[in-house]
Design a protein around this motif. Sequence first.
Motif, PDB file in Angstrom:
ATOM      1  N   GLN A 184      -5.972  -3.231  -9.502  1.00 26.34           N
ATOM      2  CA  GLN A 184      -7.046  -2.305  -9.103  1.00 26.34           C
ATOM      3  C   GLN A 184      -6.678  -0.856  -9.373  1.00 26.34           C
ATOM      4  O   GLN A 184      -7.540  -0.011  -9.551  1.00 26.34           O
ATOM      5  CB  GLN A 184      -7.320  -2.397  -7.600  1.00 26.34           C
ATOM      6  N   VAL A 185      -5.390  -0.554  -9.321  1.00 25.32           N
ATOM      7  CA  VAL A 185      -4.971   0.836  -9.526  1.00 25.32           C
ATOM      8  C   VAL A 185      -4.409   1.019 -10.935  1.00 25.32           C
ATOM      9  O   VAL A 185      -3.690   1.976 -11.205  1.00 25.32           O
ATOM     10  CB  VAL A 185      -3.933   1.277  -8.453  1.00 25.32           C
ATOM     11  N   GLY A 186      -4.723   0.074 -11.815  1.00 18.62           N
ATOM     12  CA  GLY A 186      -4.302   0.183 -13.210  1.00 18.62           C
ATOM     13  C   GLY A 186      -2.857  -0.204 -13.433  1.00 18.62           C
ATOM     14  O   GLY A 186      -2.311   0.011 -14.508  1.00 18.62           O
ATOM     15  N   GLY A 187      -2.244  -0.775 -12.426  1.00 20.94           N
ATOM     16  CA  GLY A 187      -0.828  -1.132 -12.532  1.00 20.94           C
ATOM     17  C   GLY A 187      -0.624  -2.558 -12.996  1.00 20.94           C
ATOM     18  O   GLY A 187      -1.561  -3.236 -13.438  1.00 20.94           O
ATOM     19  N   LYS A 228       0.843  -1.204   0.000  1.00 19.00           N
ATOM     20  CA  LYS A 228       0.000   0.000   0.000  1.00 19.00           C
ATOM     21  C   LYS A 228       0.876   1.251   0.000  1.00 19.00           C
ATOM     22  O   LYS A 228       0.582   2.223  -0.710  1.00 19.00           O
ATOM     23  CB  LYS A 228      -0.945  -0.022   1.206  1.00 19.00           C
ATOM     24  N   ILE A 267       9.612   4.813 -14.573  1.00 20.02           N
ATOM     25  CA  ILE A 267       8.491   4.716 -13.627  1.00 20.02           C
ATOM     26  C   ILE A 267       8.999   4.149 -12.302  1.00 20.02           C
ATOM     27  O   ILE A 267      10.160   3.767 -12.179  1.00 20.02           O
ATOM     28  CB  ILE A 267       7.348   3.856 -14.184  1.00 20.02           C
ATOM     29  N   PHE A 300       7.178  -6.892  -9.928  1.00 22.80           N
ATOM     30  CA  PHE A 300       7.580  -8.166 -10.538  1.00 22.80           C
ATOM     31  C   PHE A 300       8.152  -9.034  -9.426  1.00 22.80           C
ATOM     32  O   PHE A 300       9.076  -8.613  -8.732  1.00 22.80           O
ATOM     33  CB  PHE A 300       8.623  -7.935 -11.630  1.00 22.80           C
ATOM     34  N   GLY A 319      12.282   2.702 -18.013  1.00 22.45           N
ATOM     35  CA  GLY A 319      11.227   3.563 -18.522  1.00 22.45           C
ATOM     36  C   GLY A 319      10.876   4.705 -17.583  1.00 22.45           C
ATOM     37  O   GLY A 319       9.921   5.437 -17.841  1.00 22.45           O
ATOM     38  N   VAL A 344       2.176   1.802  -3.537  1.00 16.26           N
ATOM     39  CA  VAL A 344       1.173   2.380  -4.449  1.00 16.26           C
ATOM     40  C   VAL A 344       0.982   3.863  -4.132  1.00 16.26           C
ATOM     41  O   VAL A 344       0.913   4.699  -5.040  1.00 16.26           O
ATOM     42  CB  VAL A 344      -0.161   1.604  -4.361  1.00 16.26           C
ATOM     43  N   LEU A 345       0.931   4.187  -2.838  1.00 12.11           N
ATOM     44  CA  LEU A 345       0.774   5.600  -2.460  1.00 12.11           C
ATOM     45  C   LEU A 345       1.974   6.425  -2.934  1.00 12.11           C
ATOM     46  O   LEU A 345       1.848   7.613  -3.218  1.00 12.11           O
ATOM     47  CB  LEU A 345       0.610   5.729  -0.941  1.00 12.11           C
ATOM     48  N   ALA A 361      11.755  -2.247 -16.601  1.00  8.49           N
ATOM     49  CA  ALA A 361      10.695  -1.279 -16.296  1.00  8.49           C
ATOM     50  C   ALA A 361      11.299   0.023 -15.755  1.00  8.49           C
ATOM     51  O   ALA A 361      10.875   1.116 -16.139  1.00  8.49           O
ATOM     52  CB  ALA A 361       9.717  -1.873 -15.293  1.00  8.49           C
ATOM     53  N   LEU A 391       3.317  -8.956 -12.086  1.00 11.80           N
ATOM     54  CA  LEU A 391       3.657 -10.125 -12.879  1.00 11.80           C
ATOM     55  C   LEU A 391       4.490 -11.072 -12.036  1.00 11.80           C
ATOM     56  O   LEU A 391       5.490 -10.681 -11.438  1.00 11.80           O
ATOM     57  CB  LEU A 391       4.421  -9.711 -14.137  1.00 11.80           C
ATOM     58  N   ARG A 419       3.556   1.506  -9.689  1.00 12.32           N
ATOM     59  CA  ARG A 419       2.472   0.776 -10.350  1.00 12.32           C
ATOM     60  C   ARG A 419       2.975  -0.525 -10.983  1.00 12.32           C
ATOM     61  O   ARG A 419       2.275  -1.156 -11.762  1.00 12.32           O
ATOM     62  CB  ARG A 419       1.825   1.640 -11.442  1.00 12.32           C
ATOM     63  N   TYR A 420       4.200  -0.905 -10.675  1.00  7.66           N
ATOM     64  CA  TYR A 420       4.755  -2.128 -11.278  1.00  7.66           C
ATOM     65  C   TYR A 420       5.422  -2.972 -10.214  1.00  7.66           C
ATOM     66  O   TYR A 420       6.238  -2.481  -9.435  1.00  7.66           O
ATOM     67  CB  TYR A 420       5.769  -1.789 -12.374  1.00  7.66           C
ATOM     68  N   TYR A 436      -3.692  -5.645  -5.444  1.00  7.81           N
ATOM     69  CA  TYR A 436      -3.898  -4.193  -5.541  1.00  7.81           C
ATOM     70  C   TYR A 436      -3.415  -3.574  -6.852  1.00  7.81           C
ATOM     71  O   TYR A 436      -4.007  -2.617  -7.338  1.00  7.81           O
ATOM     72  CB  TYR A 436      -3.248  -3.473  -4.356  1.00  7.81           C
TER      73      TYR A 436
END
Lengths: 481, 349
Positions: B45-48, B14, B71, B25, B69, B17-18, B66, B51, B22-23, B42
């Motif tokens: 749910q947050v579009g992340g 959590k 992020i 692995f 890139g 994510v906050l 990743a 994998l 969003r990734y 989660y």
Amino acid sequence: MAEKVLKRADSFYPIFERKGGPTPDVTHYCPGCGHGVLHKLIAETIDDFGIRDRTILISPVGCSVFAYYYFRTGNIQSAHGRAPAVATGIKRVFPQSIVISYQGDGDLAAIGTNNILQAANRGEKITVFFVNNAIYGMTGGQMAPTTLIGQKTTTSPMGRKPGNEGFPIRMSELIATLHAPIYVERVALTDAKNSTRVRKAVRKALQNQIDNKGFSFVEVLSVCPSGWKMTPVQAKEWLTQEMIKAFPLGVYKDISDEIEAQPAKGNVFSVQGLREQLNLPEEKVAPATPVNKTATPEKYRNPRLKMAGFGGQGILMLGLGIAQAGMDAGYEVSWIPSYGPEMRGGTANCHVNLSTERIGSPLVTRPTVLIAMNLPSLEKFVDEVVPGGLIITDASLVTQPPARKDLEHLSIPATQIADELGNTRVANMVILGAYIAYTQILDQETVFASLPHFIKQKSLIGLNIQAIKKGIESISSQIKN
Amino acid sequence: MAKQLIKGNEAIVKGAVLAGCRYFFGYPITPASEIAEAAAYYMPQVGGTFLQAESEIASINMVYGAASGGIRVMTASSSPGISLKMEGISYAAGSELPLVLVDIMRGGPGLGNIAPEQSDYNQIVKGGGHGNYKLLVLAPASAQEMCDFTMLAFDLADRYRNPVCVLADGFIGQMMEPVDFPPPVEKLADKPWALHCDADDEKRLISSIELEPERLEAHNRKLQAKYAEIEKAEIRCETYKTDDAELVVIGYGVISRILQSVVDRLRQDGYRIGMLRPITLWPFPRPQIEKLLDHVQKILVVELSNGQMVDDVRLTVKDRIPIHFYNRMGGVVPSPEEIIEQVIKLFEA
Ligand SMILES: Cc1ncc(C[n+]2csc(CCOP(=O)(O)OP(=O)(O)O)c2C)c(N)n1
Ligand code: SF4
Ligand SMILES: [Mg+2]
């Protein structure tokens, strides 16, 4: 020379600055090497398709480790064999990108075999160019997993022997057996006719990615004059005569026409509604009745609890209930389940602290309260309880009082009460009720309000409230007695 | 904001994510699996993206890709899995990629067991991978810190373009405590060096290779200068009742929680004892330990290992005052009583 021709494609840097040195206008590849030719075909295709701005090339470990010297695209250099995993990572970040994993046979078919198979099996929407030259070129001509039977290399000086080193591995055939890949072809860089096939394969494999269709794999048989210790002419001859026999050319799988083109969009993230998505509390909910912590008799304040019983008696849930309600009442709390070596033998225990101060050890080694839901638990932990501490047992399962006389003992017929309520499993809540009533550490309203936080099945909350109330009653009747 | 009673392992996800991650692995391993499980729940749910990779080797390399890139991305594992990730971590340090790695340490060596140890200190803090690199290492001791330090780890990783490790033990991961989750990070700074999937990418390169010895030396010097800057700016450490202490106990993670109980109980009996808890294991709080030496007469280091962090204490203190060591291994966690016995012996000696 082939090297000079390279620069014609717009998708090559005009000058190879990253290479530097005295000759920044030619590649580092040996004369006649297949890598340079394949680079050229790829670069020209990137030009043709107009995808240079969004192409990201993964350079492997091998002679093409420096592919990023040449390709005027986004570039990532990766660890030996890991290009498909790296490609997976960046492709997931930029679904709209064109990701190329460029790999040699040692890289792809030895150290990184699992990575390529799994990326293929996941159907990563990437394009793989696999340069099979039957040797480890970069490190000076050692045996590769694709080295032919009898082929001499520096680590198979007498020729590859199947009895010792196994057989040349055929990656295209292997990958074509998987469900997800959409296009698998083996081509060879030999004569002009074959080179046309290579160009076609390169184009198809990239078009598939532009159309966001799936995983495409092109194996390119390629010469390594230096590693093979041959002239470029001899090398081409050997590839044509020998290698193609072991690695038949052709399309091993192609279902790309069956899949509809659906160009990918980029990811966009937002923090809108994030707290809800993360299941986080938004507002402070005041406890129904603010707890008066000084109402708790001195000796029951800041309890260190250990609770134990059979697995299935809801021991962890009992601890969680006390911790959750404790937190809602404004205490510092900690809860830890039995963990590691203690976990065996079908018994469960957990440690809970409630305190008005910052909690030190979350582990309760000298409990002030022991809740023993069966006899083995009582016997196991009774000696840990501090003198004057409180022991709560389930009268239905622990029929004798503890031998120690310096403790307070509360015997609650929790299982019996739970059975009367029609569900043995709420015995833990009967105990919870008894504990809070006896010590006045928490009031019932706070406990009731906290139940939805740890009882997932909403229909059971009513029953749990009933059980807690029965536990509370069991104390008032004891006190009356 | 209301608090949530939550497991340390879940608080990590959590918090991540906050912090804008969003990734994720990963690869399952006890006692870190709840992190992957929470991320699997989660992230979508947050579009992340979550994998489950084919191995820890793959997962760290997916993170590497990743992170290229620009992020925020993370992975988590436990000791044997961390060993496998070491190659990728070295590459990320060399390529100066920001990423967050969580290690929920368990018993070793080999398969060991799933109980808590602190025996990954050397591999994480001293560099288990090859090359002259450093990880920033944060050692949480509560569920709240599992969230907070994960968030901080992302900031530090981005600020220094360096991998950051949250190093915890099985206990902190399994324990439930109240956590006050802060509001989400709204906007992240752009990373001009990272791939953007645009026309300027031709100028960008993510790579750890440098053939020319002079150029590789220059790169190493640059890394060392960055590490020196981190050592100046990022040491974090907690002292507890050390002001008048004659004896100071030093420990991190779950041990620091036990040591706090030790200090509290011995203080009640009039012993002048305090605790120092390194929060960053690298950079190590050497100046803070140094400061204690003007009044402290003895140090006791407690670890769930064969004595790994104690070496850093020794490097700081040298032989100016005696440094004692107490440890448990194999997943045995010492009780406060057991440590109190040791401390009293030292006071009486
Ligand atoms: C982990 C690791 N092991 C070994 C090496 C040494 N190494 C560098 S290139 C290479 C073989 C590459 O062969 P291949 O993939 O066939 O590429 P080629 O040079 O033939 O194009 C090896 C073993 C390395 N860099 N990293
Ligand atoms: S060693 Fe072989 S693969 Fe490498 S550049 Fe030379 S010819 Fe090409
Ligand atoms: Mg090769």
